[in-house]
Design an enzyme around this catalytic site. Structure first.
Site, PDB file in Angstrom:
ATOM      1  CG  ASP A   1     -39.532 -16.397   1.267  1.00 44.55           C
ATOM      2  OD1 ASP A   1     -39.209 -16.012   2.406  1.00 44.55           O
ATOM      3  OD2 ASP A   1     -40.461 -17.201   1.066  1.00 44.55           O
TER       4      ASP A   1
ATOM      5  CD  GLU B   1     -42.832 -20.388   2.322  1.00 44.35           C
ATOM      6  OE1 GLU B   1     -43.010 -20.995   3.406  1.00 44.35           O
ATOM      7  OE2 GLU B   1     -42.798 -19.142   2.236  1.00 44.35           O
TER       8      GLU B   1
ATOM      9  CG  ASN C   1     -45.514 -24.381   3.327  1.00 45.05           C
ATOM     10  OD1 ASN C   1     -46.344 -25.230   3.023  1.00 45.05           O
ATOM     11  ND2 ASN C   1     -44.306 -24.700   3.818  1.00 45.05           N
TER      12      ASN C   1
ATOM     13  CG  HIS D   1     -46.687 -17.679   5.326  1.00 43.41           C
ATOM     14  ND1 HIS D   1     -45.500 -17.602   6.022  1.00 43.41           N
ATOM     15  CD2 HIS D   1     -47.623 -17.091   6.112  1.00 43.41           C
ATOM     16  CE1 HIS D   1     -45.716 -16.998   7.181  1.00 43.41           C
ATOM     17  NE2 HIS D   1     -46.979 -16.676   7.249  1.00 43.41           N
TER      18      HIS D   1
ATOM     19  CG  ASP E   1     -43.754 -14.474   1.746  1.00 42.10           C
ATOM     20  OD1 ASP E   1     -44.759 -13.757   1.614  1.00 42.10           O
ATOM     21  OD2 ASP E   1     -43.705 -15.427   2.545  1.00 42.10           O
TER      22      ASP E   1
END
Length: 284
Positions: A52, A54, A100, A195, A200
């Site tokens: 994942d 951000e 985030n 987030h 995540d």
């Protein structure tokens, strides 16, 4: 010194006029989604990496990754992880921080891209050659960002991944939406840091482990369906006899297929059914 000699000294040869400039090499990194019918999919049961990111926005070209999370799963359990904030030397828009909760102050002292991705590549290992399959939720977003960043930094990679979003839509019916948080609730998974990349990524991996059970059941059902319509060994002997007749007539058997129907006949097809047979109960 004459005028000719003056210009001779001032004028350099073409190859002397420009110093050699080391242009940073662009890498070739790309990602490929695989589905459950891909032979590589079976390896996920033993090992995969959940991933994942951000980011500062939605464009994998104009925006930058500001946090990375990667979790290695073996036999359905998380066994190792790598996560870090990244300082890409660009400001985080307020809209991104609102989602985030990562601020410019938080990334000010974070590792720069070169350092962060060198560590990430060591963690990913043979996933960069497509040998260990990766996963993410709405995976194209994450792997477009990763592939573009690796290419920009001069790295090569061939990443193969599965998407828990598309798998969830395939196997779980009737949800109001298929956001990761909704899938987490469906499976009663608790995500304490939604987030944020590391949390995540781990939740995505746990979701995939549950979806693999659905995929296994689907595989078994398909196997049973194939067995149900496949001729028996005795019936295959008749199928072979039919093929020999057609071959002796000089005809092509490449399109001939055999399939048991609901009346327990074996249909002989060449695009369309042209013959059917079954053994009599009174005797063969």
């Amino acid at each position: 010194m004459g005028l000719f000699d003056f210009f001779k000294r001032k004028t350099k040869k073409p190859e002397e006029q420009h110093e050699k400039v080391n242009v940073p090499r662009s890498g070739v990194a790309f990602s490929e989604k695989i589905d459950t019918d891909n032979p590589a999919f079976s390896s996920i049961q033993n090992r995969f990496i959940a991933f994942d990111v951000e980011t500062t926005g939605l464009s994998p070209y104009a925006d930058r990754i500001i946090e990375i999370g990667a979790v290695l799963f073996r036999d359905g359990m998380p066994v190792d992880s790598y996560s870090t904030l990244v300082n890409p030397k660009v400001r985080i828009p307020d809209a991104a921080s609102a989602v985030n909760h990562i601020t410019n102050d938080m990334i000010a002292t974070a590792p720069l891209e070169k350092e962060a991705y060198a560590e990430l590549l060591r963690f990913l290992g043979d996933a960069l050659d497509g040998k260990t399959i990766m996963c993410a939720h709405n995976a194209k977003f994450d792997f477009d960002f990763l592939s573009n960043t690796l290419s920009r930094l001069g790295y090569d990679a061939k990443i193969r991944y599965v998407d828990t979003l598309s798998l969830s839509r395939r196997y779980i019916k009737g949800l109001v939406n298929y956001k990761q948080c909704t899938i987490e609730s469906h499976f009663k998974l608790s995500n304490p840091y939604s987030h944020r990349a590391a949390s995540d990524a781990e939740m995505c991996g746990r979701i995939l482990c549950r979806l693999l059970a659905y995929a296994e059941r689907e595989k078994e059902q398909k196997k049973q369906e194939i067995e149900k319509v496949s001729p028996s060994e005795e019936e295959l002997e008749v199928c072979a006899y039919i093929q020999n007749i057609i071959m002796r007539a000089g005809k092509d058997i490449g399109w001939i297929r055999y399939k048991r129907n609901s009346s327990n006949y074996v249909d002989v097809l060449c695009l369309y059914m042209f013959l059917k047979f079954k053994f009599s109960k009174k005797g063969k």
